[in-house]
Write an enzyme that holds these catalytic residues in place. Sequence first.
Site, PDB file in Angstrom:
ATOM      1  CD  GLU A 265      42.863  45.461  41.535  1.00 47.35           C
ATOM      2  OE1 GLU A 265      43.784  46.052  40.954  1.00 47.35           O
ATOM      3  OE2 GLU A 265      41.824  45.085  40.973  1.00 47.35           O
TER       4      GLU A 265
ATOM      5  CB  ALA B 190      48.488  41.684  34.281  1.00 44.58           C
TER       6      ALA B 190
ATOM      7  CB  ILE C 261      43.641  40.130  35.265  1.00 47.09           C
ATOM      8  CG1 ILE C 261      42.997  39.184  36.280  1.00 47.09           C
ATOM      9  CG2 ILE C 261      45.169  40.073  35.372  1.00 47.09           C
ATOM     10  CD1 ILE C 261      43.394  37.725  36.142  1.00 47.09           C
ATOM     11  CG  HIS C 262      43.765  46.537  36.055  1.00 43.54           C
ATOM     12  ND1 HIS C 262      44.776  47.222  36.696  1.00 43.54           N
ATOM     13  CD2 HIS C 262      42.867  46.210  37.028  1.00 43.54           C
ATOM     14  CE1 HIS C 262      44.489  47.327  37.988  1.00 43.54           C
ATOM     15  NE2 HIS C 262      43.328  46.722  38.218  1.00 43.54           N
ATOM     16  CB  ALA C 263      48.643  47.434  33.949  1.00 43.00           C
TER      17      ALA C 263
END
Length: 88
Positions: free
Chosen positions: A87, A19, A14-16
């Site tokens: 994703e 998130a 859970i990156h930018a």
Amino acid sequence: MISKEIVVANKTGIHARPASMFVKTATQFKSNITVTKDGKTANGKSLITILSLQLVKGSNITISADGADAAEAVDTLIKMVESKFGEE
């Protein structure tokens, strides 16, 4: 309070981007929402605190909500994590 555990499964964690999707969805609910990993708890409506948890693939997290729409909030957010934020 409603809580459910889930393991982050998408390759990049859970990156930018995911998130921000999580926070945007969380803010639509009236309930207080938290995300917990390894004893650290973050406000589910704060991008900075979610990113501070460093949620990588394989992270075991607990999503909790307390309020009138807590069950719906937790179910919706769990489904987002399960979908790998679109994703993969």
